[in-house]
Design a protein around this motif. Sequence first.
Motif, PDB file in Angstrom:
ATOM      1  N   LEU A  29      20.066   6.661  51.112  1.00 23.33           N
ATOM      2  CA  LEU A  29      20.783   6.699  49.830  1.00 23.33           C
ATOM      3  C   LEU A  29      22.091   7.468  49.951  1.00 23.33           C
ATOM      4  O   LEU A  29      23.104   7.079  49.366  1.00 23.33           O
ATOM      5  N   GLN A  30      22.074   8.538  50.715  1.00 27.52           N
ATOM      6  CA  GLN A  30      23.310   9.290  50.914  1.00 27.52           C
ATOM      7  C   GLN A  30      24.330   8.440  51.666  1.00 27.52           C
ATOM      8  O   GLN A  30      25.509   8.438  51.336  1.00 27.52           O
ATOM      9  N   SER A  31      23.863   7.704  52.661  1.00 32.31           N
ATOM     10  CA  SER A  31      24.746   6.810  53.414  1.00 32.31           C
ATOM     11  C   SER A  31      25.293   5.712  52.507  1.00 32.31           C
ATOM     12  O   SER A  31      26.493   5.415  52.528  1.00 32.31           O
ATOM     13  N   THR A  32      24.408   5.132  51.692  1.00 32.88           N
ATOM     14  CA  THR A  32      24.834   4.087  50.753  1.00 32.88           C
ATOM     15  C   THR A  32      25.846   4.654  49.766  1.00 32.88           C
ATOM     16  O   THR A  32      26.837   3.997  49.441  1.00 32.88           O
ATOM     17  N   ASN A  82      24.091   6.234  42.055  1.00 36.65           N
ATOM     18  CA  ASN A  82      23.794   6.776  43.386  1.00 36.65           C
ATOM     19  C   ASN A  82      23.723   8.302  43.355  1.00 36.65           C
ATOM     20  O   ASN A  82      22.881   8.905  44.024  1.00 36.65           O
ATOM     21  N   GLU A  83      24.598   8.917  42.555  1.00 40.64           N
ATOM     22  CA  GLU A  83      24.539  10.379  42.454  1.00 40.64           C
ATOM     23  C   GLU A  83      23.231  10.814  41.785  1.00 40.64           C
ATOM     24  O   GLU A  83      22.612  11.789  42.196  1.00 40.64           O
ATOM     25  N   ALA A  98      33.491   4.803  49.574  1.00 42.77           N
ATOM     26  CA  ALA A  98      34.565   4.194  50.371  1.00 42.77           C
ATOM     27  C   ALA A  98      34.992   2.867  49.758  1.00 42.77           C
ATOM     28  O   ALA A  98      36.191   2.567  49.665  1.00 42.77           O
ATOM     29  N   ALA A  99      34.009   2.055  49.327  1.00 38.28           N
ATOM     30  CA  ALA A  99      34.330   0.763  48.708  1.00 38.28           C
ATOM     31  C   ALA A  99      35.099   0.972  47.404  1.00 38.28           C
ATOM     32  O   ALA A  99      36.051   0.234  47.113  1.00 38.28           O
ATOM     33  N   ASN A 100      34.709   1.972  46.647  1.00 35.72           N
ATOM     34  CA  ASN A 100      35.394   2.275  45.392  1.00 35.72           C
ATOM     35  C   ASN A 100      36.837   2.687  45.665  1.00 35.72           C
ATOM     36  O   ASN A 100      37.758   2.247  44.976  1.00 35.72           O
ATOM     37  N   GLU A 101      37.043   3.522  46.692  1.00 34.58           N
ATOM     38  CA  GLU A 101      38.400   3.924  47.044  1.00 34.58           C
ATOM     39  C   GLU A 101      39.224   2.714  47.467  1.00 34.58           C
ATOM     40  O   GLU A 101      40.395   2.588  47.102  1.00 34.58           O
ATOM     41  N   LYS A 107      12.447  11.530  53.191  1.00 33.66           N
ATOM     42  CA  LYS A 107      13.624  12.066  53.890  1.00 33.66           C
ATOM     43  C   LYS A 107      14.506  10.923  54.381  1.00 33.66           C
ATOM     44  O   LYS A 107      15.728  10.957  54.233  1.00 33.66           O
ATOM     45  N   SER A 108      13.863   9.906  54.969  1.00 31.57           N
ATOM     46  CA  SER A 108      14.597   8.749  55.467  1.00 31.57           C
ATOM     47  C   SER A 108      15.299   8.020  54.319  1.00 31.57           C
ATOM     48  O   SER A 108      16.466   7.648  54.428  1.00 31.57           O
TER      49      SER A 108
END
Length: 158
Positions: A88-91, A22-23, A97-100, A82-83
Amino acid sequence: NEDLNAASEELLSKNEEMNATNEELGSANEGLQSTNEELQSSINELQATIEESQTGNAELKGVKEELHATVEELRSTNEELKSTNEELQSTNEEWKAANEALQSTNEDSKTANGELTAANEDVRTANEALEARCKSLEGVASTAARASERSAEESSGM
Protein backbone atom coordinates in the motif's frame (compact mmCIF):
# COMPACT_ATOMS: atom_id res chain seq x y z
CA ASN A 1 -9.31 22.25 -25.23
CA GLU A 2 -12.08 22.84 -22.72
CA ASP A 3 -12.92 19.11 -22.82
CA LEU A 4 -9.24 18.28 -22.28
CA ASN A 5 -9.02 20.69 -19.37
CA ALA A 6 -12.24 19.33 -17.85
CA ALA A 7 -10.98 15.76 -18.22
CA SER A 8 -7.64 16.74 -16.67
CA GLU A 9 -9.41 18.46 -13.77
CA GLU A 10 -11.60 15.38 -13.24
CA LEU A 11 -8.55 13.09 -13.29
CA LEU A 12 -6.80 15.36 -10.79
CA SER A 13 -9.86 15.27 -8.54
CA LYS A 14 -10.04 11.48 -8.73
CA ASN A 15 -6.32 11.19 -8.02
CA GLU A 16 -6.68 13.45 -5.00
CA GLU A 17 -9.52 11.21 -3.77
CA MET A 18 -7.40 8.10 -4.36
CA ASN A 19 -4.45 9.72 -2.57
CA ALA A 20 -6.73 10.49 0.38
CA THR A 21 -7.98 6.89 0.35
CA ASN A 22 -4.41 5.57 0.18
CA GLU A 23 -3.43 7.79 3.10
CA GLU A 24 -6.39 6.46 5.07
CA LEU A 25 -5.38 2.90 4.20
CA GLY A 26 -1.80 3.64 5.24
CA SER A 27 -3.07 5.02 8.55
CA ALA A 28 -5.30 1.98 9.06
CA ASN A 29 -2.37 -0.32 8.32
CA GLU A 30 -0.23 1.53 10.86
CA GLY A 31 -3.00 0.88 13.40
CA LEU A 32 -3.05 -2.79 12.41
CA GLN A 33 0.73 -2.91 12.73
CA SER A 34 0.47 -1.58 16.28
CA THR A 35 -2.30 -4.06 17.08
CA ASN A 36 -0.20 -6.90 15.68
CA GLU A 37 2.76 -5.82 17.79
CA GLU A 38 0.50 -5.84 20.83
CA LEU A 39 -0.79 -9.26 19.78
CA GLN A 40 2.78 -10.50 19.39
CA SER A 41 3.58 -9.23 22.87
CA SER A 42 0.44 -10.96 24.22
CA ILE A 43 1.41 -14.13 22.38
CA ASN A 44 4.88 -14.03 23.92
CA GLU A 45 3.31 -13.62 27.37
CA LEU A 46 0.93 -16.52 26.69
CA GLN A 47 3.81 -18.72 25.62
CA ALA A 48 5.67 -17.90 28.83
CA THR A 49 2.56 -18.63 30.90
CA ILE A 50 1.99 -21.92 29.08
CA GLU A 51 5.59 -22.98 29.62
CA GLU A 52 5.46 -22.06 33.34
CA SER A 53 2.14 -23.84 33.97
CA GLN A 54 2.77 -27.13 32.22
CA THR A 55 1.57 -29.82 34.55
CA GLY A 56 1.64 -32.69 32.14
CA ASN A 57 -2.14 -32.65 31.93
CA ALA A 58 -3.28 -33.79 28.48
CA GLU A 59 -5.91 -31.09 28.36
CA LEU A 60 -3.31 -28.39 29.04
CA LYS A 61 -1.08 -29.91 26.37
CA GLY A 62 -3.98 -29.63 23.90
CA VAL A 63 -4.54 -26.01 24.86
CA LYS A 64 -0.83 -25.34 24.47
CA GLU A 65 -0.84 -26.87 20.99
CA GLU A 66 -3.85 -24.77 20.00
CA LEU A 67 -2.19 -21.63 21.31
CA HIS A 68 0.98 -22.46 19.40
CA ALA A 69 -1.10 -22.87 16.23
CA THR A 70 -2.81 -19.54 16.95
CA VAL A 71 0.57 -17.93 17.51
CA GLU A 72 1.76 -19.22 14.15
CA GLU A 73 -1.42 -18.05 12.47
CA LEU A 74 -1.06 -14.62 14.06
CA ARG A 75 2.60 -14.45 13.06
CA SER A 76 1.62 -15.37 9.51
CA THR A 77 -1.18 -12.79 9.56
CA ASN A 78 1.23 -10.22 10.96
CA GLU A 79 3.70 -10.92 8.13
CA GLU A 80 0.90 -10.69 5.58
CA LEU A 81 -0.21 -7.36 7.06
CA LYS A 82 3.35 -6.06 6.97
CA SER A 83 3.59 -7.09 3.32
CA THR A 84 0.22 -5.52 2.55
CA ASN A 85 1.27 -2.32 4.28
CA GLU A 86 4.46 -2.19 2.22
CA GLU A 87 2.45 -2.76 -0.96
CA LEU A 88 0.00 0.00 0.00
CA GLN A 89 2.84 2.38 0.73
CA SER A 90 4.37 1.55 -2.65
CA THR A 91 1.00 2.02 -4.36
CA ASN A 92 0.57 5.31 -2.54
CA GLU A 93 3.96 6.48 -3.85
CA GLU A 94 2.96 5.40 -7.37
CA TRP A 95 -0.31 7.34 -7.07
CA LYS A 96 1.55 10.38 -5.82
CA ALA A 97 3.92 10.18 -8.80
CA ALA A 98 0.99 9.68 -11.19
CA ASN A 99 -0.82 12.63 -9.62
CA GLU A 100 2.26 14.82 -10.05
CA ALA A 101 2.51 13.71 -13.69
CA LEU A 102 -1.18 14.55 -14.21
CA GLN A 103 -0.72 17.93 -12.61
CA SER A 104 2.21 18.56 -14.94
CA THR A 105 0.14 17.41 -17.93
CA ASN A 106 -2.68 19.70 -16.82
CA GLU A 107 -0.29 22.64 -16.62
CA ASP A 108 1.04 21.76 -20.09
CA SER A 109 -2.55 21.62 -21.37
CA LYS A 110 -3.33 25.00 -19.86
CA THR A 111 -0.18 26.45 -21.46
CA ALA A 112 -1.04 24.89 -24.84
CA ASN A 113 -4.60 26.19 -24.53
CA GLY A 114 -3.26 29.69 -23.90
CA GLU A 115 -0.97 29.40 -26.91
CA LEU A 116 -3.87 28.20 -29.08
CA THR A 117 -6.02 31.07 -27.90
CA ALA A 118 -3.26 33.54 -28.80
CA ALA A 119 -2.78 31.86 -32.19
CA ASN A 120 -6.54 32.04 -32.84
CA GLU A 121 -6.48 35.73 -32.01
CA ASP A 122 -3.56 36.21 -34.44
CA VAL A 123 -5.57 34.39 -37.16
CA ARG A 124 -8.63 36.58 -36.45
CA THR A 125 -6.50 39.69 -36.72
CA ALA A 126 -4.94 38.48 -39.98
CA ASN A 127 -8.39 37.63 -41.37
CA GLU A 128 -9.68 41.09 -40.51
CA ALA A 129 -6.67 42.65 -42.24
CA LEU A 130 -7.25 40.46 -45.32
CA GLU A 131 -10.93 41.37 -45.41
CA ALA A 132 -10.05 45.06 -45.26
CA ARG A 133 -7.47 44.61 -48.04
CA CYS A 134 -10.01 42.69 -50.17
CA LYS A 135 -12.56 45.50 -49.75
CA SER A 136 -9.90 48.02 -50.71
CA LEU A 137 -8.94 45.97 -53.78
CA GLU A 138 -12.62 45.58 -54.72
CA GLY A 139 -12.95 49.37 -54.58
CA VAL A 140 -9.85 49.80 -56.75
CA ALA A 141 -11.13 47.17 -59.21
CA SER A 142 -14.54 48.85 -59.34
CA THR A 143 -12.93 52.25 -59.98
CA ALA A 144 -10.68 50.72 -62.66
CA ALA A 145 -13.69 49.05 -64.34
CA ARG A 146 -15.63 52.34 -64.40
CA ALA A 147 -12.62 54.17 -65.77
CA SER A 148 -12.20 51.48 -68.42
CA GLU A 149 -15.89 51.78 -69.37
CA ARG A 150 -15.62 55.59 -69.62
CA SER A 151 -12.49 55.24 -71.67
CA ALA A 152 -14.23 52.78 -73.99
CA GLU A 153 -17.25 55.11 -74.29
CA GLU A 154 -15.06 58.08 -75.02
CA SER A 155 -13.12 56.07 -77.61
CA SER A 156 -16.28 54.95 -79.36
CA GLY A 157 -17.77 58.43 -79.14
CA MET A 158 -14.86 60.06 -80.83
